[in-house]
Design a protein around this motif. Structure first.
Motif, PDB file in Angstrom:
ATOM      1  N   PRO A 107      83.495   8.224  67.942  1.00  0.00           N
ATOM      2  CA  PRO A 107      84.399   7.066  67.924  1.00  0.00           C
ATOM      3  C   PRO A 107      83.744   5.772  67.456  1.00  0.00           C
ATOM      4  O   PRO A 107      84.345   4.710  67.581  1.00  0.00           O
ATOM      5  CB  PRO A 107      84.828   6.951  69.395  1.00  0.00           C
ATOM      6  CG  PRO A 107      83.649   7.466  70.163  1.00  0.00           C
ATOM      7  CD  PRO A 107      83.072   8.572  69.321  1.00  0.00           C
ATOM      8  N   ASP A 108      82.542   5.846  66.929  1.00  0.00           N
ATOM      9  CA  ASP A 108      81.827   4.640  66.521  1.00  0.00           C
ATOM     10  C   ASP A 108      82.665   3.797  65.565  1.00  0.00           C
ATOM     11  O   ASP A 108      83.293   4.320  64.634  1.00  0.00           O
ATOM     12  CB  ASP A 108      80.505   5.029  65.849  1.00  0.00           C
ATOM     13  CG  ASP A 108      79.713   3.818  65.403  1.00  0.00           C
ATOM     14  OD1 ASP A 108      79.048   3.201  66.249  1.00  0.00           O
ATOM     15  OD2 ASP A 108      79.797   3.475  64.202  1.00  0.00           O
ATOM     16  N   ARG A 110      81.820   1.833  63.224  1.00  0.00           N
ATOM     17  CA  ARG A 110      81.371   1.838  61.828  1.00  0.00           C
ATOM     18  C   ARG A 110      81.580   3.193  61.160  1.00  0.00           C
ATOM     19  O   ARG A 110      81.351   3.333  59.959  1.00  0.00           O
ATOM     20  CB  ARG A 110      79.885   1.479  61.755  1.00  0.00           C
ATOM     21  CG  ARG A 110      79.578   0.027  62.061  1.00  0.00           C
ATOM     22  CD  ARG A 110      78.068  -0.203  62.117  1.00  0.00           C
ATOM     23  NE  ARG A 110      77.392   0.269  60.927  1.00  0.00           N
ATOM     24  CZ  ARG A 110      76.112   0.636  60.883  1.00  0.00           C
ATOM     25  NH1 ARG A 110      75.378   0.582  61.978  1.00  0.00           N
ATOM     26  NH2 ARG A 110      75.572   1.053  59.765  1.00  0.00           N
ATOM     27  N   GLY A 111      81.980   4.193  61.951  1.00  0.00           N
ATOM     28  CA  GLY A 111      82.202   5.502  61.368  1.00  0.00           C
ATOM     29  C   GLY A 111      80.936   6.295  61.135  1.00  0.00           C
ATOM     30  O   GLY A 111      80.917   7.212  60.306  1.00  0.00           O
ATOM     31  N   ILE A 112      79.862   5.964  61.861  1.00  0.00           N
ATOM     32  CA  ILE A 112      78.605   6.703  61.683  1.00  0.00           C
ATOM     33  C   ILE A 112      78.348   7.590  62.898  1.00  0.00           C
ATOM     34  O   ILE A 112      78.664   7.240  64.024  1.00  0.00           O
ATOM     35  CB  ILE A 112      77.408   5.766  61.443  1.00  0.00           C
ATOM     36  CG1 ILE A 112      77.302   4.714  62.548  1.00  0.00           C
ATOM     37  CG2 ILE A 112      77.509   5.119  60.061  1.00  0.00           C
ATOM     38  CD1 ILE A 112      76.063   3.865  62.470  1.00  0.00           C
ATOM     39  N   ASP A 113      77.778   8.744  62.628  1.00  0.00           N
ATOM     40  CA  ASP A 113      77.586   9.764  63.647  1.00  0.00           C
ATOM     41  C   ASP A 113      76.144  10.240  63.677  1.00  0.00           C
ATOM     42  O   ASP A 113      75.362   9.975  62.756  1.00  0.00           O
ATOM     43  CB  ASP A 113      78.476  10.989  63.359  1.00  0.00           C
ATOM     44  CG  ASP A 113      79.912  10.615  63.040  1.00  0.00           C
ATOM     45  OD1 ASP A 113      80.437   9.716  63.707  1.00  0.00           O
ATOM     46  OD2 ASP A 113      80.483  11.236  62.117  1.00  0.00           O
ATOM     47  N   VAL A 114      75.825  10.983  64.748  1.00  0.00           N
ATOM     48  CA  VAL A 114      74.579  11.747  64.786  1.00  0.00           C
ATOM     49  C   VAL A 114      74.906  13.197  64.448  1.00  0.00           C
ATOM     50  O   VAL A 114      76.057  13.628  64.528  1.00  0.00           O
ATOM     51  CB  VAL A 114      73.883  11.664  66.166  1.00  0.00           C
ATOM     52  CG1 VAL A 114      73.457  10.244  66.472  1.00  0.00           C
ATOM     53  CG2 VAL A 114      74.783  12.217  67.267  1.00  0.00           C
ATOM     54  N   ARG A 146      78.344   5.650  69.339  1.00  0.00           N
ATOM     55  CA  ARG A 146      78.110   7.038  68.965  1.00  0.00           C
ATOM     56  C   ARG A 146      78.071   7.947  70.186  1.00  0.00           C
ATOM     57  O   ARG A 146      77.502   7.601  71.225  1.00  0.00           O
ATOM     58  CB  ARG A 146      76.759   7.173  68.245  1.00  0.00           C
ATOM     59  CG  ARG A 146      76.741   6.773  66.805  1.00  0.00           C
ATOM     60  CD  ARG A 146      76.755   5.287  66.584  1.00  0.00           C
ATOM     61  NE  ARG A 146      75.603   4.575  67.115  1.00  0.00           N
ATOM     62  CZ  ARG A 146      75.375   3.286  66.964  1.00  0.00           C
ATOM     63  NH1 ARG A 146      76.231   2.539  66.289  1.00  0.00           N
ATOM     64  NH2 ARG A 146      74.314   2.713  67.479  1.00  0.00           N
ATOM     65  N   ASP A 147      78.643   9.155  70.035  1.00  0.00           N
ATOM     66  CA  ASP A 147      78.420  10.195  71.036  1.00  0.00           C
ATOM     67  C   ASP A 147      76.960  10.625  70.990  1.00  0.00           C
ATOM     68  O   ASP A 147      76.256  10.416  69.991  1.00  0.00           O
ATOM     69  CB  ASP A 147      79.289  11.422  70.748  1.00  0.00           C
ATOM     70  CG  ASP A 147      80.777  11.147  70.857  1.00  0.00           C
ATOM     71  OD1 ASP A 147      81.152  10.231  71.614  1.00  0.00           O
ATOM     72  OD2 ASP A 147      81.554  11.855  70.187  1.00  0.00           O
ATOM     73  N   ILE A 148      76.508  11.268  72.078  1.00  0.00           N
ATOM     74  CA  ILE A 148      75.239  11.993  72.075  1.00  0.00           C
ATOM     75  C   ILE A 148      75.541  13.439  71.704  1.00  0.00           C
ATOM     76  O   ILE A 148      76.514  14.016  72.195  1.00  0.00           O
ATOM     77  CB  ILE A 148      74.556  11.924  73.452  1.00  0.00           C
ATOM     78  CG1 ILE A 148      74.225  10.479  73.826  1.00  0.00           C
ATOM     79  CG2 ILE A 148      73.296  12.785  73.479  1.00  0.00           C
ATOM     80  CD1 ILE A 148      73.775  10.309  75.268  1.00  0.00           C
TER      81      ILE A 148
END
Length: 329
Positions: A107-108, A110-114, A146-148
């Motif tokens: 759900p970040d 900026r649309g960035i994920d891990v 960001r999710d973990i």
């Protein structure tokens, strides 16, 4: 006569913040307008392909001096979607690694994920899930971060529980955002304790298949000595194997001519063992080869970035990768 490093059975586990790995398409509900050909950063297919080539070249060299082979596992941050990872692992320098991808949209804002890349010939995936974190402070607007990423599997027969992190930034000030990172650390440890309620992670003598081996990696936006790491994680059965790498003149990123080590790897005590046939921690390092550095000007020696502000530099990332080597007993 010295024994070649490649005479040992050993594997590289790395983490790399890829600095805004976006494709060139404008996606609905994602703040990616800058990363389009018509956007503020003029993010063209040619620039995107150049970044993929550079990142794949860097990843292909992480740990190879020690092991002679491509990394077994790479945690990554700042990726827009699964497609950019598919494009990355198909680059010539990585395609022979036959990498699998573990990615969830987070759900970040900026649309960035891990995400995590793994060599399918070495790592067997058993389970993966995103861990949602809530860092909204009292009386504040909802704060989406960001999710973990949690991954369970076996690396060459060794059970591993891996957490890939990208914690809230310091953009609004290190002190004012400290509580957010401490909050994420507490939520991370809640999950770790659910996975390992009897603290097997502290046991250095458990047989190979009965051990609970935990790896926590990521861009924590904190240094090793900060509260979120030193007080919320390390006292509970963990060693920060990257902490000794932080020096006045060395780190994984540089901000205002000061080195930080926001990119870190922490391991459970169980990975310091002499159990027959088990993997154990051998060494850790920052991959800060000259190829990843700016080589002239006032920022000489710092990470060669893709952008500095709005100015396109065509580099790799504003972070260096960090990595560790596991060896077989």
């Amino acid at each position: 006569m010295t024994i070649s490093q490649q005479a040992f059975e050993q594997y590289t586990i790395a983490f790399y913040n890829l600095e805004n790995l976006f494709d060139v398409h404008n996606e609905k509900y994602v703040l990616d307008e800058d990363f389009t050909p018509q956007g503020r950063l003029a993010w063209t297919p040619q620039r995107y392909q150049k970044k993929l080539q550079k990142l794949s070249d860097a990843i292909s060299k992480v740990g190879t001096l020690q092991t002679g082979k491509l990394p077994a596992i790479i945690g990554v941050a700042e990726v827009e979607n699964k497609k950019v990872l598919e494009d990355l692992i198909q680059q010539p320098k990585l395609v022979k690694g036959n990498y699998g991808i573990i990615h969830y949209n987070s759900p970040d804002e900026r649309g960035i994920d891990v995400a995590m890349l793994y060599r399918k010939d070495l790592f067997t995936l058993e389970h993966a899930e995103p861990i949602a974190v809530d860092v909204t402070m009292p009386n504040d607007e909802p704060d989406r971060t960001r999710d973990i990423l949690y991954v369970k599997g076996t690396l060459a027969g060794m059970p591993l529980h891996i957490y890939v992190n990208h914690w809230p930034s310091r953009r609004d000030g290190a002190d004012s955002t400290n509580e957010k990172r401490v909050t994420v650390a507490k939520q991370l440890m809640e999950h770790v304790n659910n996975v390992d309620p009897i603290l097997n992670r502290k046991n250095q003598e458990k047989p190979l298949l009965e051990s609970t081996n935990v790896i926590i990696m990521g861009d924590f936006n904190d240094d090793p000595e900060n509260d979120s790491i030193s007080n919320e994680i390390l006292p509970y059965g963990f060693q920060n194997v990257t902490a000794p790498l932080k020096k006045f003149h060395r780190g994984s990123l540089n901000h205002k001519f000061k080195w930080n080590l926001f990119d870190q790897i922490m391991i459970s005590d169980s990975l310091n063992n002499d159990v027959p046939d088990a993997l154990y921690f051998h060494q850790a390092d920052i991959f800060d080869d000259i190829m990843l550095r700016q080589w002239k000007g006032k920022y000489r020696g710092q990470p060669a970035r893709t952008f500095v502000g709005r100015t396109y530099k065509g580099g790799y990332s504003d972070h260096f990768p960090v990595f560790m080597i596991l060896r077989r007993n």
